[in-house]
Write a protein that holds these residues in place. Structure first.
Motif, short mmCIF file in Angstrom:
data_model
loop_
_atom_site.label_atom_id
_atom_site.label_comp_id
_atom_site.label_asym_id
_atom_site.label_seq_id
_atom_site.Cartn_x
_atom_site.Cartn_y
_atom_site.Cartn_z
N THR A 24 -124.46 41.78 61.33
CA THR A 24 -123.47 42.14 60.31
C THR A 24 -122.21 41.29 60.32
O THR A 24 -121.32 41.53 59.51
N GLN A 25 -122.12 40.32 61.21
CA GLN A 25 -120.93 39.47 61.29
C GLN A 25 -121.35 38.00 61.38
O GLN A 25 -121.96 37.60 62.38
N PRO A 26 -121.05 37.19 60.35
CA PRO A 26 -121.48 35.78 60.37
C PRO A 26 -121.03 35.02 61.62
O PRO A 26 -121.83 34.31 62.23
N VAL A 27 -119.79 35.16 62.02
CA VAL A 27 -119.30 34.45 63.21
C VAL A 27 -119.23 35.39 64.40
O VAL A 27 -119.59 35.03 65.51
N GLY A 28 -118.82 36.62 64.18
CA GLY A 28 -118.64 37.59 65.26
C GLY A 28 -119.91 37.85 66.05
O GLY A 28 -119.85 38.07 67.26
N ASP A 29 -121.07 37.81 65.40
CA ASP A 29 -122.32 38.08 66.10
C ASP A 29 -122.66 37.00 67.11
O ASP A 29 -123.38 37.24 68.08
N VAL A 30 -122.13 35.82 66.92
CA VAL A 30 -122.33 34.73 67.89
C VAL A 30 -121.53 35.05 69.16
O VAL A 30 -121.98 34.78 70.27
#
Length: 195
Positions: A24-30
């Protein structure tokens, strides 16, 4: 971002494990796996398409991304890398929903095949469910991340049945945890449906 139930990982710090999260988070999930277990090396399975992201893409592998192969020829090497990371007692994050849906508050379906590696390695799995709550100030929601597990393949089942068993247990747990979302920042609807 607040983490709940992180203590379930403590007994597994001296072995490799898999983490399954909603995407659910483009950058946060990384970055999420690094926050979950800051003192353990964490890797994330990533699509080759992510390498094309501006600025971030070329640096993904340096940050712990393991790129999923785009051909059968590269699969054996990929399997070897996954096994090596688990044998080295690292964590591997998998987003089985594949595509990111920013701020989505439900769990999308994903295949049994997403559980091939925990069954192959006979390693524990955990689910990491990101939920969203309204903030007192600001428009973007607060994130609360729940960690649950361990989920272990049942030894008395064949490999396909073990994948199905893990899939059901983890999916059901993620659906239950996703109900902790109290704020829908982006409203998703099927094309042609009325709001």
């Amino acid at each position: 971002m607040t983490f709940k139930n992180r203590r379930v990982l403590k007994a597994y710090q001296n072995q490799g494990y898999f983490l399954y999260g909603n995407h659910t988070q483009p950058v946060g999930d990384v970055l999420t796996p690094r926050h979950i277990s800051p003192f353990k090396s964490m890797y994330t399975l990533a699509s080759p398409a992510n390498l094309g992201l501006p600025i971030l893409g070329p640096m993904l592998t340096m940050g712990g991304a393991i790129i999923v192969p785009d051909s059968w020829r590269k699969l054996r090497e990929f399997d070897r890398i996954v096994k090596k990371r688990i044998d080295q007692k690292h964590g591997i994050m998998i987003y089985p929903e594949a595509h990111v849906w920013p701020y989505y508050t439900k769990i999308r379906p994903f295949p049994d095949s997403a559980f091939h590696y925990p069954v192959q390695q006979q390693a524990p799995s955990f689910c990491v469910t990101t939920t969203y709550q309204k903030r007192k100030f600001g428009s973007k929601p607060r994130r609360t991340v729940y960690i649950d597990g361990p989920f272990l393949p049942k030894a008395d089942l064949n490999k396909k049945a073990q994948q199905e068993q893990l899939h059901q247990e983890i999916y059901n747990c993620m659906v239950k945890r996703s109900r902790s979302s109290t704020y829908e920042y982006i409203k998703y609807q099927k094309k042609g449906e009325e709001a």
